[in-house]
Design a protein around this motif. Structure first.
Motif, mmCIF file in Angstrom:
data_model
loop_
_atom_site.group_PDB
_atom_site.id
_atom_site.type_symbol
_atom_site.label_atom_id
_atom_site.label_comp_id
_atom_site.label_asym_id
_atom_site.label_seq_id
_atom_site.Cartn_x
_atom_site.Cartn_y
_atom_site.Cartn_z
ATOM 1 N N ILE A 112 13.935 -1.965 19.406
ATOM 2 C CA ILE A 112 15.165 -1.279 19.798
ATOM 3 C C ILE A 112 15.369 -1.359 21.312
ATOM 4 O O ILE A 112 16.490 -1.613 21.787
ATOM 5 C CB ILE A 112 15.132 0.191 19.333
ATOM 6 C CG1 ILE A 112 14.966 0.284 17.819
ATOM 7 C CG2 ILE A 112 16.398 0.918 19.769
ATOM 8 C CD1 ILE A 112 16.099 -0.276 17.020
ATOM 9 N N GLN A 116 18.458 -2.905 23.344
ATOM 10 C CA GLN A 116 19.246 -2.171 24.338
ATOM 11 C C GLN A 116 19.379 -2.980 25.628
ATOM 12 O O GLN A 116 20.456 -3.050 26.223
ATOM 13 C CB GLN A 116 18.603 -0.813 24.605
ATOM 14 C CG GLN A 116 18.831 0.139 23.449
ATOM 15 C CD GLN A 116 17.913 1.323 23.463
ATOM 16 O OE1 GLN A 116 16.886 1.316 24.130
ATOM 17 N NE2 GLN A 116 18.272 2.352 22.721
ATOM 18 N N CYS A 158 22.885 -4.525 14.753
ATOM 19 C CA CYS A 158 22.631 -3.133 15.144
ATOM 20 C C CYS A 158 23.170 -2.171 14.097
ATOM 21 O O CYS A 158 22.519 -1.195 13.736
ATOM 22 C CB CYS A 158 23.266 -2.902 16.514
ATOM 23 S SG CYS A 158 23.612 -1.205 16.918
ATOM 24 N N LEU A 159 24.341 -2.477 13.553
ATOM 25 C CA LEU A 159 24.936 -1.584 12.558
ATOM 26 C C LEU A 159 24.165 -1.624 11.239
ATOM 27 O O LEU A 159 24.194 -0.680 10.465
ATOM 28 C CB LEU A 159 26.402 -1.958 12.309
ATOM 29 C CG LEU A 159 27.341 -1.879 13.516
ATOM 30 C CD1 LEU A 159 28.758 -2.179 13.102
ATOM 31 C CD2 LEU A 159 27.275 -0.526 14.195
ATOM 32 N N LEU A 161 20.972 -1.693 10.889
ATOM 33 C CA LEU A 161 19.563 -1.363 11.150
ATOM 34 C C LEU A 161 18.873 -0.586 10.037
ATOM 35 O O LEU A 161 17.657 -0.665 9.892
ATOM 36 C CB LEU A 161 19.466 -0.546 12.447
ATOM 37 C CG LEU A 161 19.092 -1.335 13.695
ATOM 38 C CD1 LEU A 161 19.118 -0.429 14.905
ATOM 39 C CD2 LEU A 161 17.706 -1.920 13.541
ATOM 40 N N LEU A 168 26.441 -4.511 4.865
ATOM 41 C CA LEU A 168 26.167 -4.613 6.303
ATOM 42 C C LEU A 168 25.252 -5.797 6.591
ATOM 43 O O LEU A 168 25.437 -6.513 7.572
ATOM 44 C CB LEU A 168 25.533 -3.311 6.812
ATOM 45 C CG LEU A 168 26.451 -2.093 6.808
ATOM 46 C CD1 LEU A 168 25.679 -0.840 7.213
ATOM 47 C CD2 LEU A 168 27.617 -2.292 7.757
ATOM 48 N N ALA C 167 26.289 2.753 9.527
ATOM 49 C CA ALA C 167 26.544 1.859 10.651
ATOM 50 C C ALA C 167 26.778 2.665 11.928
ATOM 51 O O ALA C 167 26.236 2.333 12.988
ATOM 52 C CB ALA C 167 27.741 0.972 10.353
ATOM 53 N N SER C 168 27.556 3.735 11.823
ATOM 54 C CA SER C 168 27.840 4.567 12.995
ATOM 55 C C SER C 168 26.566 5.180 13.546
ATOM 56 O O SER C 168 26.322 5.177 14.749
ATOM 57 C CB SER C 168 28.793 5.706 12.629
ATOM 58 O OG SER C 168 30.006 5.202 12.173
ATOM 59 N N LYS C 169 25.747 5.700 12.637
ATOM 60 C CA LYS C 169 24.533 6.379 13.068
ATOM 61 C C LYS C 169 23.581 5.405 13.754
ATOM 62 O O LYS C 169 23.059 5.686 14.834
ATOM 63 C CB LYS C 169 23.849 7.022 11.861
ATOM 64 C CG LYS C 169 22.573 7.750 12.194
ATOM 65 C CD LYS C 169 21.571 7.642 11.056
ATOM 66 C CE LYS C 169 20.165 7.662 11.580
ATOM 67 N NZ LYS C 169 19.229 6.980 10.723
ATOM 68 N N GLU C 170 23.370 4.236 13.132
ATOM 69 C CA GLU C 170 22.444 3.274 13.730
ATOM 70 C C GLU C 170 22.990 2.766 15.066
ATOM 71 O O GLU C 170 22.252 2.635 16.045
ATOM 72 C CB GLU C 170 22.195 2.107 12.773
ATOM 73 C CG GLU C 170 21.595 2.506 11.436
ATOM 74 C CD GLU C 170 20.239 3.176 11.564
ATOM 75 O OE1 GLU C 170 19.532 2.895 12.542
ATOM 76 O OE2 GLU C 170 19.893 4.002 10.697
ATOM 77 N N GLY C 171 24.295 2.477 15.101
ATOM 78 C CA GLY C 171 24.897 2.023 16.344
ATOM 79 C C GLY C 171 24.815 3.085 17.428
ATOM 80 O O GLY C 171 24.453 2.805 18.568
ATOM 81 N N ASN C 173 22.678 5.525 17.717
ATOM 82 C CA ASN C 173 21.306 5.738 18.179
ATOM 83 C C ASN C 173 20.811 4.607 19.061
ATOM 84 O O ASN C 173 20.024 4.829 19.978
ATOM 85 C CB ASN C 173 20.363 5.872 16.977
ATOM 86 C CG ASN C 173 20.551 7.191 16.274
ATOM 87 O OD1 ASN C 173 21.177 8.094 16.799
ATOM 88 N ND2 ASN C 173 20.021 7.295 15.081
ATOM 89 N N LEU C 174 21.253 3.374 18.788
ATOM 90 C CA LEU C 174 20.767 2.254 19.585
ATOM 91 C C LEU C 174 21.500 2.164 20.922
ATOM 92 O O LEU C 174 20.891 1.985 21.964
ATOM 93 C CB LEU C 174 20.921 0.950 18.799
ATOM 94 C CG LEU C 174 20.214 -0.262 19.423
ATOM 95 C CD1 LEU C 174 19.627 -1.131 18.334
ATOM 96 C CD2 LEU C 174 21.120 -1.089 20.292
ATOM 97 N N ILE C 175 22.823 2.311 20.884
ATOM 98 C CA ILE C 175 23.619 2.144 22.096
ATOM 99 C C ILE C 175 23.495 3.388 22.985
ATOM 100 O O ILE C 175 23.604 3.300 24.206
ATOM 101 C CB ILE C 175 25.095 1.870 21.737
ATOM 102 C CG1 ILE C 175 25.211 0.631 20.858
ATOM 103 C CG2 ILE C 175 25.958 1.703 22.974
ATOM 104 C CD1 ILE C 175 24.903 -0.679 21.524
#
Lengths: 212, 195, 346
Positions: A112, A116, A158-159, A161, A168, C167-171, C173-175
């Motif tokens: 991760i 980033q 990333c989406l 994950l 996805l 997707a929102s949650k993973e994005g 948390n990463l970003i």
């Protein structure tokens, strides 16, 4: 749709990628070149290797002006490298679908963090490309497509994950396939061509006994 | 329809952790996930009590209320279950649950938790009863076999009871009447020894 | 209770134990002692903090029997927070729309001058847009998770929304942690220009010229922009720190810390989103010529005189303004060469 992405389109994109990359490299390395009849003053091989390494280090005098590109560039490329080859799902994929063998992946947090770094680096590099006048003028459509396509690949990854929603995963795989197809015909080839390019320059100068 | 409940009698629980083990074995639960646990209060002091806790299958469950993807549902038996295909592993149910019932298979950095797992009252999940999918995701479906949760069935002192709420409260009422005040705090020996 | 105790006593009298008890009055009284368990359970159940016990099961908060805060937090999350967020966002949208339709768009006074001056360097613009992109991504994914259940599930159904939420949650948390980095870049780069200066109070007293369409004297940044900067920095840091706590469950912080962090995180985020909507409106539709400063780095001199007259004056004193032809040349646009050469010679 899913079977196409997982099946025929995947094999098609992989074929285009492999053949395209090999063909490009063969063309570059074995392409017709004007013979150099000059008497070598120094080793061309040493020059080639020296330049291959030395170009990783930015020029000292240029550094203050290009520090953003250097920092963001390294962040992006190193991050992407770790992410691409050491993320657990990628290692698993390479093992199961391409290579037949795997290696121990990076821990999840490193995966991760490298992502980033890659994201921040890519966003800043692309913004610099469109904001800085000189960068903007020397960029063509291919540069922007390459940057945005790479960004889309990273974002869909990333989406996805959580690794549970098939849609996805398919989206990520589809973007990867488009990226692979685009790769041999674009600036993305620099991932391979930077080696012959640097070595050619280094050899040329090395043969003349000049540092480069 | 019955309204399923757990009841744990603190006067009987001897903290043997048999219920914890039974649950883990019956449902094939991995390390780190504990659908049931025994909590001891005032361990080693006067008034020590132990209780076996898991999901209490609340009528108005905070986990279900707070879930951002609305993956919880209550069965006709009053058992609170969740759909792991919908769960996104956000951890909200864990924050909301007063009993700490929701569990996550991972606890890694960047909120990598995996999908939530919790006590199902041995009632499986939304999948086909007794299917291998159901067992993999949720564990055994004993209720569909006409059996009660194994933790309560195996309790050595019958401290942990599971079943219809009315039946349980009948049993408990009888126990209280027969027992009187607490059996564990009489203080019979040394108080009276006049040492 | 009393009845029960007596009843219980009667029962015990009938047991062999009663014979033993009768030998000693003290023991006999022991039966009358109120069940000490009641105190214990009152402690466990009704205290405002979680009572700690011990458990063979080792995991986060496994030794806490009942955490009364959880239910309270859940009610905050699905009630207060959703209401507060929707009301805030609706009100701010309404205010901005009202400002726009009542002719609030501020034009450059007296039209463009044809001379421009540098407002933001390349690096400043890169830092700004990096933060902006990351902020927008986080705001959208965060709002999707917040409003998903009441708004999006009825629209998309559970399966599709679950995919979007994942997707929102993973994005998110990463970003998320990158937001802190880009925030620090902006913090460092703009801090010296955002310190309170004399004259700022005057700007505030005149309402910043937002109403009545009068323009108030100000330097490089006016007090409104400085306030936005400090709201961004403070709220941003609060959001970042609480977000890092939320995104790192591996350090074993308990539920109470998580619940607190979530409350702080969500409230600060809603405030920041609301204020940023004002910022975006004022920089795009709200004023003429402002966005150019962030796009090209240059603003029209008249724009500067309209909004930041002191700064415009300073730049003019230092002779920093350039002509729009020169600006076009710097932007690499094709310029009639003969005219440029003529000007340079002249």
């Amino acid at each position: 749709m899913g079977s196409i992405i997982d099946g025929s389109l995947w094999y098609f994109s992989l074929t285009v990628f492999v053949i395209g990359v090999v063909w490009n490299l063969v063309r570059i390395v074995f392409g017709k070149r004007k013979a150099d009849f000059s008497i070598p003053r120094d080793s061309a091989v040493a020059g080639a290797l020296r330049t291959l390494i030395s170009r990783f280090i930015p020029d000292r005098h240029m550094l203050p002006r290009i520090s953003l590109q250097v920092v963001a560039g390294y962040m992006f490329h190193l991050g992407l490298f770790v992410l691409l080859f050491f993320a657990a799902p990628h290692v698993r994929f390479l093992d199961e679908h391409i290579l037949g063998f795997g290696w121990s992946p990076a821990p999840h947090w490193l995966f991760i963090v490298s992502a980033q770094f890659a994201f921040l680096g890519l966003i800043m590099l692309w913004l610099h490309r469109v904001i800085n006048v000189v960068s903007r003028l020397i960029s063509d459509r291919g540069d922007h497509i390459a940057a945005i396509l790479t960004f889309v690949v990273m974002l869909t990854g990333c989406l996805a994950l959580l690794e549970t929603f098939n849609e996805l995963r398919l989206l990520h795989r589809l973007s990867v396939e488009l990226w692979l197809i685009y790769f041999p015909f674009s600036r993305l080839m620099h991932a391979f061509t930077f080696v012959p390019s640097r070595m050619f320059t280094g050899a040329w100068f090395g043969r003349r006994g000049v540092g480069s | 329809m019955a309204r399923m409940k757990f009841y744990c009698d603190a006067e009987r629980c001897i903290e043997c952790n048999g219920c914890v083990t039974a649950c883990k074995n019956e449902n094939d639960i991995p390390w780190g996930v504990n659908r049931r646990r025994v909590v001891t209060i005032r361990d080693g002091e006067k008034g020590e009590r132990s209780l076996s806790v898991a999901c209490m299958h609340c009528s108005d469950a905070p986990c279900a209320a707070v879930c951002p993807v609305d993956c919880f549902y209550t069965t006709a038996d009053g058992v609170v279950l969740h759909d792991k295909d919908i769960c996104i592993g956000c951890g909200y149910c864990f924050y909301a649950c007063p009993f700490g019932a929701p569990q996550f298979p991972e606890n890694a950095a960047f909120s990598s938790r995996g999908k939530m797992d919790k006590c199902t009252f041995c009632a499986g999940g939304p999948e086909q009863d007794h299917s291998s999918d159901e067992f993999k995701k949720y564990g055994r479906n004993r209720l569909a076999e006409g059996k009660l949760p194994l933790c309560a069935e195996m309790c050595s002192t019958k401290a942990l009871l599971a079943g219809d709420a009315n039946v349980l409260s009948d049993i408990y009422r009888k126990r209280v009447i027969n027992r009187g005040a607490s059996v564990l705090d009489w203080g019979v020996n040394y108080d009276s020894a006049k040492l | 209770m009393k009845f029960l105790s007596i009843f219980a006593l009667l029962l015990f009298v009938a047991t062999p134990l009663a014979g033993f008890a009768a030998e000693d009055d003290k023991v006999h009284q022991g039966i009358f002692v109120e069940n000490p368990g009641t105190d214990l359970w009152r402690d466990v159940r009704q205290r405002n903090f979680a009572m700690e016990g011990s458990s063979q099961v080792k995991s986060v908060d496994s030794n806490i029997l009942i955490n009364p805060q959880g239910d309270e937090w859940a009610r905050f999350r699905v009630g207060v927070l959703v209401r507060f967020a929707s009301i805030t966002l609706v009100i701010i949208t309404g205010l901005l729309l009202l400002h726009y339709v009542t002719g609030g768009r501020m034009k450059i006074e007296g039209g463009r001058s044809g001379r421009v001056l540098l407002r933001f360097s390349d690096f400043e613009r890169v830092a700004h847009w990096t933060l902006a992109i990351i902020f927008l991504f986080l705001a959208i994914t965060g709002l999707m998770l917040l409003f998903g259940r009441p708004v999006l599930i009825p629209l998309f159904g559970h399966e599709l929304f679950s995919l979007l939420a994942s997707a929102s949650k993973e994005g998110h948390n990463l970003i998320g942690p990158i937001f802190l980095v880009s925030l620090v870049l902006v913090l460092v780069r703009f801090v010296t220009r955002n310190i309170y200066a004399s004259g700022d109070l005057n700007w505030l007293l005149k309402g910043g010229g937002l109403f009545g369409r009068s323009h108030v004297s100000s330097g490089f940044f006016n007090l409104g922009e400085k306030a936005w900067y400090w709201i961004l920095i403070l709220a941003g840091l609060v959001i970042s720190v609480s977000g890092v706590i939320l995104v790192m469950p591996n350090f074993g912080q308990g539920r109470e810390i998580m619940e607190m962090s979530h409350k702080v995180h969500s409230i600060a985020a809603i405030v920041l989103i609301a204020v940023s909507m004002g910022h975006i409106y004022l920089a795009t539709a709200g004023t003429e010529g402002t966005l150019e400063g962030m796009k090209t780095g240059y603003v029209d001199l008249k724009w500067a005189e309209t909004h930041h007259d002191q700064w415009a004056q300073e730049c003019q004193d230092k002779n920093l303004t350039i002509s729009s032809e020169e600006f076009a040349r710097l932007q690499g646009k094709a310029v009639d060469k003969s005219s440029t050469v003529a000007k340079e010679q002249g």
